[in-house]
Design a protein around this motif. Sequence first.
Motif, PDB file in Angstrom:
ATOM      1  N   UNK A   1       0.835  -1.178   0.000  1.00 56.80           N
ATOM      2  CA  UNK A   1       0.000   0.000   0.000  1.00 56.80           C
ATOM      3  C   UNK A   1       0.885   1.248   0.000  1.00 56.80           C
ATOM      4  N   UNK A   2       0.544   2.194  -0.840  1.00 56.25           N
ATOM      5  CA  UNK A   2       1.308   3.443  -0.903  1.00 56.25           C
ATOM      6  C   UNK A   2       0.956   4.338   0.270  1.00 56.25           C
ATOM      7  N   UNK A   3       1.965   5.019   0.767  1.00 59.37           N
ATOM      8  CA  UNK A   3       1.772   5.946   1.867  1.00 59.37           C
ATOM      9  C   UNK A   3       1.131   7.229   1.344  1.00 59.37           C
ATOM     10  N   UNK A   4       0.141   7.711   2.053  1.00 53.85           N
ATOM     11  CA  UNK A   4      -0.554   8.928   1.664  1.00 53.85           C
ATOM     12  C   UNK A   4       0.363  10.142   1.778  1.00 53.85           C
ATOM     13  N   UNK A   5       0.345  10.979   0.777  1.00 51.68           N
ATOM     14  CA  UNK A   5       1.142  12.201   0.799  1.00 51.68           C
ATOM     15  C   UNK A   5       0.472  13.205   1.729  1.00 51.68           C
ATOM     16  N   UNK A   6       1.225  13.715   2.670  1.00 50.58           N
ATOM     17  CA  UNK A   6       0.669  14.646   3.638  1.00 50.58           C
ATOM     18  C   UNK A   6       0.562  16.042   3.060  1.00 50.58           C
ATOM     19  N   UNK A   7      -0.382  16.786   3.565  1.00 47.91           N
ATOM     20  CA  UNK A   7      -0.650  18.126   3.085  1.00 47.91           C
ATOM     21  C   UNK A   7       0.569  19.029   3.193  1.00 47.91           C
ATOM     22  N   UNK A   8       1.376  18.830   4.249  1.00 49.47           N
ATOM     23  CA  UNK A   8       2.511  19.727   4.434  1.00 49.47           C
ATOM     24  C   UNK A   8       3.564  19.547   3.346  1.00 49.47           C
ATOM     25  N   UNK A  13       1.055  24.733  -1.460  1.00 46.96           N
ATOM     26  CA  UNK A  13       0.644  25.405  -0.228  1.00 46.96           C
ATOM     27  C   UNK A  13       1.692  26.419   0.226  1.00 46.96           C
ATOM     28  N   UNK A  14       2.932  26.313  -0.216  1.00 43.47           N
ATOM     29  CA  UNK A  14       4.002  27.194   0.252  1.00 43.47           C
ATOM     30  C   UNK A  14       4.344  28.250  -0.802  1.00 43.47           C
ATOM     31  N   UNK A  89      -1.344  30.334   6.312  1.00 45.81           N
ATOM     32  CA  UNK A  89       0.084  30.061   6.470  1.00 45.81           C
ATOM     33  C   UNK A  89       0.836  31.366   6.693  1.00 45.81           C
ATOM     34  N   UNK A  90       1.857  31.310   7.537  1.00 46.78           N
ATOM     35  CA  UNK A  90       2.753  32.435   7.771  1.00 46.78           C
ATOM     36  C   UNK A  90       4.165  31.867   7.838  1.00 46.78           C
ATOM     37  N   UNK A  91       5.138  32.578   7.205  1.00 43.77           N
ATOM     38  CA  UNK A  91       6.520  32.082   7.207  1.00 43.77           C
ATOM     39  C   UNK A  91       7.472  33.104   7.792  1.00 43.77           C
ATOM     40  N   UNK A 120      12.415  22.020   1.602  1.00 46.19           N
ATOM     41  CA  UNK A 120      11.071  22.563   1.506  1.00 46.19           C
ATOM     42  C   UNK A 120      11.176  24.060   1.240  1.00 46.19           C
ATOM     43  N   UNK A 121      10.729  24.477   0.083  1.00 46.98           N
ATOM     44  CA  UNK A 121      10.926  25.825  -0.415  1.00 46.98           C
ATOM     45  C   UNK A 121       9.619  26.614  -0.335  1.00 46.98           C
TER      46      UNK A 121
END
Length: 126
Positions: A1-8, A13-14, A89-91, A120-121
Motif C-alpha cells: 500500500x502506498x503511503x498517503x502524501x501529507x498536506x505539508x 501550499x508554500x 500560512x505564515x513564514x 522545503x521551499x
Amino acid sequence: MRRRKHRRDNLNARVVQAPPHDVALDDVALNAEYVSSSYHSRVGTRRPHPDASRCSPDLSGDLDRVQVWLRDAIRSGRTGTWEHGFPRYVWCRFGDTVFDARQGSPGSGQYHGYPLEPKQYVEGLP
C-alpha cells in the motif's frame, strides 16, 4: 500500500500571496497568537506525530520570541492563502531556518509552527 502524501508536502501550499485588499496587516498581526503544539514539541505528554518535524530546543519555552516573529511576518506580508480574516500560512526566516506557522481552526488566529526542511521551499519568501 502506498503511503498517503501529507498536506505539508504540498508544494502549492508554500507560496507567498498578497493579502486581500481590505485587510489591515497590523490589525491581523495584533490578533494573531502563537500556541505551541505537542506534535512538534520536544517535551510534553502527547505522542508526537510520526512525520512531524521537531522544534528547535533553543525555542523551547520562548513563546514571547516566537510570538514576535509571527506578528512581524504577518505585518511584512509573508503569508499564504487567507481564510476567515487570517492567513492560513505564515513564514518566518531566522538565520538559515524557515519556520512554517499554520492557523489551527479557521478564524481563530491561533497558530502552531515548525521548522521546514532545507528542501522545503517557500516560493516568494525574501
